[in-house]
Design a protein around this motif. Sequence first.
Motif, mmCIF file in Angstrom:
data_model
loop_
_atom_site.group_PDB
_atom_site.id
_atom_site.type_symbol
_atom_site.label_atom_id
_atom_site.label_comp_id
_atom_site.label_asym_id
_atom_site.label_seq_id
_atom_site.Cartn_x
_atom_site.Cartn_y
_atom_site.Cartn_z
ATOM 1 N N SER A 1 -42.016 -27.117 43.754
ATOM 2 C CA SER A 1 -42.855 -28.116 44.426
ATOM 3 C C SER A 1 -42.048 -29.042 45.336
ATOM 4 O O SER A 1 -42.610 -29.705 46.213
ATOM 5 C CB SER A 1 -43.624 -28.953 43.398
ATOM 6 N N HIS A 2 -40.732 -29.085 45.128
ATOM 7 C CA HIS A 2 -39.899 -29.950 45.973
ATOM 8 C C HIS A 2 -38.449 -29.471 45.899
ATOM 9 O O HIS A 2 -37.958 -29.091 44.828
ATOM 10 C CB HIS A 2 -39.969 -31.411 45.514
ATOM 11 N N VAL A 3 -37.766 -29.512 47.048
ATOM 12 C CA VAL A 3 -36.335 -29.199 47.104
ATOM 13 C C VAL A 3 -35.638 -30.315 47.873
ATOM 14 O O VAL A 3 -35.977 -30.591 49.034
ATOM 15 C CB VAL A 3 -36.054 -27.848 47.803
ATOM 16 N N THR B 1 -29.820 -32.632 46.328
ATOM 17 C CA THR B 1 -29.068 -32.417 45.085
ATOM 18 C C THR B 1 -29.955 -31.991 43.920
ATOM 19 O O THR B 1 -29.445 -31.735 42.832
ATOM 20 C CB THR B 1 -28.313 -33.698 44.673
ATOM 21 N N SER B 2 -31.257 -31.918 44.167
ATOM 22 C CA SER B 2 -32.165 -31.612 43.061
ATOM 23 C C SER B 2 -33.406 -30.892 43.568
ATOM 24 O O SER B 2 -33.654 -30.789 44.768
ATOM 25 C CB SER B 2 -32.564 -32.888 42.325
ATOM 26 N N ALA B 3 -34.186 -30.408 42.618
ATOM 27 C CA ALA B 3 -35.453 -29.745 42.933
ATOM 28 C C ALA B 3 -36.426 -29.990 41.798
ATOM 29 O O ALA B 3 -36.032 -30.330 40.677
ATOM 30 C CB ALA B 3 -35.243 -28.247 43.141
ATOM 31 N N ILE C 1 -34.624 -30.679 38.204
ATOM 32 C CA ILE C 1 -33.318 -30.095 37.891
ATOM 33 C C ILE C 1 -32.282 -30.562 38.908
ATOM 34 O O ILE C 1 -32.595 -30.743 40.085
ATOM 35 C CB ILE C 1 -33.357 -28.547 37.890
ATOM 36 N N GLN C 2 -31.069 -30.776 38.448
ATOM 37 C CA GLN C 2 -29.929 -31.030 39.325
ATOM 38 C C GLN C 2 -29.230 -29.696 39.549
ATOM 39 O O GLN C 2 -29.084 -28.911 38.610
ATOM 40 C CB GLN C 2 -28.964 -32.021 38.672
ATOM 41 N N ALA C 3 -28.803 -29.436 40.772
ATOM 42 C CA ALA C 3 -28.218 -28.129 41.055
ATOM 43 C C ALA C 3 -27.248 -28.201 42.229
ATOM 44 O O ALA C 3 -27.206 -29.189 42.971
ATOM 45 C CB ALA C 3 -29.314 -27.110 41.345
ATOM 46 N N LEU D 1 -29.841 -24.511 45.244
ATOM 47 C CA LEU D 1 -30.995 -25.105 45.921
ATOM 48 C C LEU D 1 -31.396 -24.292 47.155
ATOM 49 O O LEU D 1 -32.577 -24.236 47.509
ATOM 50 C CB LEU D 1 -30.677 -26.548 46.313
ATOM 51 N N ALA D 2 -30.413 -23.662 47.785
ATOM 52 C CA ALA D 2 -30.692 -22.868 48.990
ATOM 53 C C ALA D 2 -31.532 -21.633 48.681
ATOM 54 O O ALA D 2 -32.147 -21.051 49.584
ATOM 55 C CB ALA D 2 -29.392 -22.453 49.656
ATOM 56 N N THR D 3 -31.580 -21.236 47.401
ATOM 57 C CA THR D 3 -32.374 -20.053 47.031
ATOM 58 C C THR D 3 -33.834 -20.404 46.743
ATOM 59 O O THR D 3 -34.662 -19.512 46.557
ATOM 60 C CB THR D 3 -31.787 -19.371 45.780
#
Length: 208
Positions: A10-12, A15-17, A28-30, A35-37
């Motif tokens: 629902s959101h990217v 630093t998180s999504a 989530i932190q990633a 995040l690019a995926t």
Amino acid sequence: MISSLRGVVSHVGLTSAVIDVHGLGMLIQATPQTLATLRTGNEAFIHTAMIVREDSMTLYGFTDADQREVFEILLGVSGVGPRIALAVLAVHTPEAIRVAASSGDDKAFSKVSGIGPKGARRIVLELADKLVPHGTVENPAAPRWQEQVLAAMTGLGWSEKDATAAIEDTAAEYPDIAAAGNVGEILKLTLRRLGTDGARTASRRKAG
């Protein structure tokens, strides 16, 4: 513990999504690579690690289980928290981290923001026996641990000659630890054998 999530993105952010799992938005932190995926509106499956503290519960997301495994192993290093562990994975692949740790390449970790030379050296020493490149067969009798301990000691100011002699004496006195190739323990025992006064002397000799 939440070990994975499957839902609609629902959101990217940078630093998180946020992944919508049956109407529940999971933050989530990633790393930027993970995040690019993700694409808003698409379904995603993410491996996760949950860090629980007194005042928070944080989910960290990864594209595969290998990234999560290396992340969790990094958390076992003194002074390395989730942010630093995630930063390491943002710079290096899991396999590159394994290679750097097993080969004693502390400069690879110095490239990560927030990790200085001392921190990088500590990471290498503590991970040497925990991360092995895929396809590598560990050999307890291999001299790799000797090279790693020697590199650490010369970095602390000992001459190669004095350090080598001290390492050999430690190996002779503690054959079981030497056979296991426990870098951190061997280094500690060797430094204890030499003593802090000797370390200062060795440092002056090297400087001269």
